[in-house]
Scaffold this motif. Structure first.
Motif, PDB file in Angstrom:
ATOM      1  N   SER A  21      20.183  16.984  -8.981  1.00  0.00           N
ATOM      2  CA  SER A  21      19.481  16.234  -7.693  1.00  0.00           C
ATOM      3  C   SER A  21      20.560  16.331  -6.521  1.00  0.00           C
ATOM      4  O   SER A  21      20.102  16.074  -5.355  1.00  0.00           O
ATOM      5  N   THR A  22      21.885  16.189  -6.930  1.00  0.00           N
ATOM      6  CA  THR A  22      22.772  15.978  -5.756  1.00  0.00           C
ATOM      7  C   THR A  22      23.520  17.212  -5.267  1.00  0.00           C
ATOM      8  O   THR A  22      24.291  17.149  -4.305  1.00  0.00           O
ATOM      9  N   VAL A  23      23.196  18.297  -6.082  1.00  0.00           N
ATOM     10  CA  VAL A  23      23.856  19.443  -5.522  1.00  0.00           C
ATOM     11  C   VAL A  23      23.157  20.227  -4.494  1.00  0.00           C
ATOM     12  O   VAL A  23      21.697  20.588  -4.769  1.00  0.00           O
ATOM     13  N   SER A  24      23.799  20.733  -3.209  1.00  0.00           N
ATOM     14  CA  SER A  24      23.138  21.691  -2.291  1.00  0.00           C
ATOM     15  C   SER A  24      23.786  22.981  -2.428  1.00  0.00           C
ATOM     16  O   SER A  24      24.822  22.997  -2.704  1.00  0.00           O
ATOM     17  N   PHE A  25      23.000  23.939  -2.426  1.00  0.00           N
ATOM     18  CA  PHE A  25      23.374  25.248  -2.128  1.00  0.00           C
ATOM     19  C   PHE A  25      22.786  25.944  -1.131  1.00  0.00           C
ATOM     20  O   PHE A  25      21.630  25.760  -0.636  1.00  0.00           O
ATOM     21  N   THR A  26      23.161  27.350  -0.725  1.00  0.00           N
ATOM     22  CA  THR A  26      22.234  28.212   0.023  1.00  0.00           C
ATOM     23  C   THR A  26      21.973  29.341  -0.554  1.00  0.00           C
ATOM     24  O   THR A  26      22.766  29.857  -1.443  1.00  0.00           O
ATOM     25  N   VAL A  27      20.823  30.147  -0.228  1.00  0.00           N
ATOM     26  CA  VAL A  27      20.351  31.412  -0.699  1.00  0.00           C
ATOM     27  C   VAL A  27      20.568  32.378   0.483  1.00  0.00           C
ATOM     28  O   VAL A  27      19.599  31.964   1.282  1.00  0.00           O
ATOM     29  N   ILE A  37      18.226  44.454  -0.012  1.00  0.00           N
ATOM     30  CA  ILE A  37      19.347  44.826  -0.567  1.00  0.00           C
ATOM     31  C   ILE A  37      20.254  43.709  -1.527  1.00  0.00           C
ATOM     32  O   ILE A  37      20.554  44.433  -2.229  1.00  0.00           O
ATOM     33  N   ASP A  38      20.462  42.494  -0.829  1.00  0.00           N
ATOM     34  CA  ASP A  38      21.167  41.771  -1.729  1.00  0.00           C
ATOM     35  C   ASP A  38      20.765  40.274  -1.583  1.00  0.00           C
ATOM     36  O   ASP A  38      20.303  39.935  -0.696  1.00  0.00           O
ATOM     37  N   VAL A  39      20.771  39.455  -2.663  1.00  0.00           N
ATOM     38  CA  VAL A  39      20.612  38.034  -2.821  1.00  0.00           C
ATOM     39  C   VAL A  39      21.953  37.139  -3.247  1.00  0.00           C
ATOM     40  O   VAL A  39      22.574  37.779  -4.127  1.00  0.00           O
ATOM     41  N   SER A  40      22.422  36.380  -2.501  1.00  0.00           N
ATOM     42  CA  SER A  40      23.312  35.679  -2.828  1.00  0.00           C
ATOM     43  C   SER A  40      23.384  34.154  -2.912  1.00  0.00           C
ATOM     44  O   SER A  40      22.650  33.537  -1.972  1.00  0.00           O
ATOM     45  N   LEU A  41      24.040  33.545  -3.708  1.00  0.00           N
ATOM     46  CA  LEU A  41      24.050  32.003  -3.808  1.00  0.00           C
ATOM     47  C   LEU A  41      25.474  31.604  -3.716  1.00  0.00           C
ATOM     48  O   LEU A  41      26.413  32.181  -3.857  1.00  0.00           O
ATOM     49  N   PHE A  42      25.899  30.527  -2.799  1.00  0.00           N
ATOM     50  CA  PHE A  42      27.060  30.161  -2.309  1.00  0.00           C
ATOM     51  C   PHE A  42      27.826  30.941  -1.551  1.00  0.00           C
ATOM     52  O   PHE A  42      28.830  30.720  -1.207  1.00  0.00           O
ATOM     53  N   ALA A  43      27.539  32.384  -1.302  1.00  0.00           N
ATOM     54  CA  ALA A  43      28.342  33.220  -0.567  1.00  0.00           C
ATOM     55  C   ALA A  43      27.680  33.916   0.562  1.00  0.00           C
ATOM     56  O   ALA A  43      26.235  33.891   0.539  1.00  0.00           O
ATOM     57  N   ASP A  44      28.181  34.859   1.189  1.00  0.00           N
ATOM     58  CA  ASP A  44      27.547  35.826   2.128  1.00  0.00           C
ATOM     59  C   ASP A  44      27.020  36.840   1.430  1.00  0.00           C
ATOM     60  O   ASP A  44      27.530  37.463   0.393  1.00  0.00           O
ATOM     61  N   ALA A  45      25.815  37.347   1.610  1.00  0.00           N
ATOM     62  CA  ALA A  45      25.275  38.668   1.158  1.00  0.00           C
ATOM     63  C   ALA A  45      25.814  39.638   1.384  1.00  0.00           C
ATOM     64  O   ALA A  45      26.267  39.710   2.743  1.00  0.00           O
ATOM     65  N   ASN A  46      25.921  40.782   0.667  1.00  0.00           N
ATOM     66  CA  ASN A  46      26.494  42.104   1.264  1.00  0.00           C
ATOM     67  C   ASN A  46      25.711  42.974   2.065  1.00  0.00           C
ATOM     68  O   ASN A  46      24.453  42.726   1.750  1.00  0.00           O
ATOM     69  N   LYS A  47      26.107  43.280   3.002  1.00  0.00           N
ATOM     70  CA  LYS A  47      25.315  44.025   4.109  1.00  0.00           C
ATOM     71  C   LYS A  47      25.230  45.638   3.739  1.00  0.00           C
ATOM     72  O   LYS A  47      26.232  45.993   2.772  1.00  0.00           O
ATOM     73  N   HIS A  71      18.116  30.401   3.278  1.00  0.00           N
ATOM     74  CA  HIS A  71      17.449  29.230   2.778  1.00  0.00           C
ATOM     75  C   HIS A  71      18.493  28.318   2.355  1.00  0.00           C
ATOM     76  O   HIS A  71      19.334  28.395   1.304  1.00  0.00           O
ATOM     77  N   VAL A  72      18.557  26.913   2.881  1.00  0.00           N
ATOM     78  CA  VAL A  72      19.688  26.032   2.494  1.00  0.00           C
ATOM     79  C   VAL A  72      18.717  24.976   1.757  1.00  0.00           C
ATOM     80  O   VAL A  72      17.687  24.402   2.192  1.00  0.00           O
ATOM     81  N   VAL A  73      19.036  24.515   0.434  1.00  0.00           N
ATOM     82  CA  VAL A  73      18.360  23.587  -0.327  1.00  0.00           C
ATOM     83  C   VAL A  73      19.566  22.343  -0.373  1.00  0.00           C
ATOM     84  O   VAL A  73      20.633  22.684  -0.862  1.00  0.00           O
ATOM     85  N   GLU A  74      19.138  21.179   0.176  1.00  0.00           N
ATOM     86  CA  GLU A  74      19.926  20.180   0.261  1.00  0.00           C
ATOM     87  C   GLU A  74      19.747  19.451  -0.752  1.00  0.00           C
ATOM     88  O   GLU A  74      18.515  18.695  -0.893  1.00  0.00           O
TER      89      GLU A  74
END
Length: 136
Positions: A21-27, A37-47, A71-74
């Protein structure tokens, strides 16, 4: 034994729940047209490489067909509970309640088993009964 195992398992599940519940991440998702084309957690998606071609064409009249979604999940950051905001009477009530509840239960006296360390006697067989030889 089972009670202790269930207690430890329940504590581990609650600790994981607090951690999750305390971890935040971005998709981050990268689309080229309508194709993902690409989905990435915590990093930039490949172009896909169309952005560089699109930059040259932007100068003329064409728009880039690529699109990025982020999408940012805080997680929550308000887990710290302190007793500083309690009044003196509330603190007194809580401490007296805990003290009386703790002293409500008495521990049982330790029971000693006097024959715990002794082995049982060796069994001997009665030969007369075994052979069924009786005096008449």
């Amino acid at each position: 034994m089972v009670k202790q195992f269930l207690h430890k398992g329940f504590c581990a599940v609650l600790a994981l729940l607090v951690l999750i519940s305390t971890v935040s991440f971005t998709v981050e998702k990268h689309y080229c047209g309508d194709v993902l084309i690409d989905v990435s957690l915590f990093a930039d998606a490949n172009k896909c490489g169309m952005e560089t071609q699109g930059q040259d064409l932007e100068k003329t009249t064409k728009k880039s067909c690529c699109k990025d979604e982020v999408h940012v999940v805080e997680g929550q950051d308000k887990l710290l509970k302190s007793s500083n905001n309690l009044e003196f009477q509330q603190q007194l009530f809580i401490t007296s309640f805990v003290y009386t509840f703790y002293n409500l239960f008495e521990s049982l006296p330790k029971q000693t088993i006097p024959h715990k360390d002794y082995s049982p006697p060796k069994l001997t067989t009665n030969i007369l009964v075994l052979d069924q030889v009786f005096l008449i």
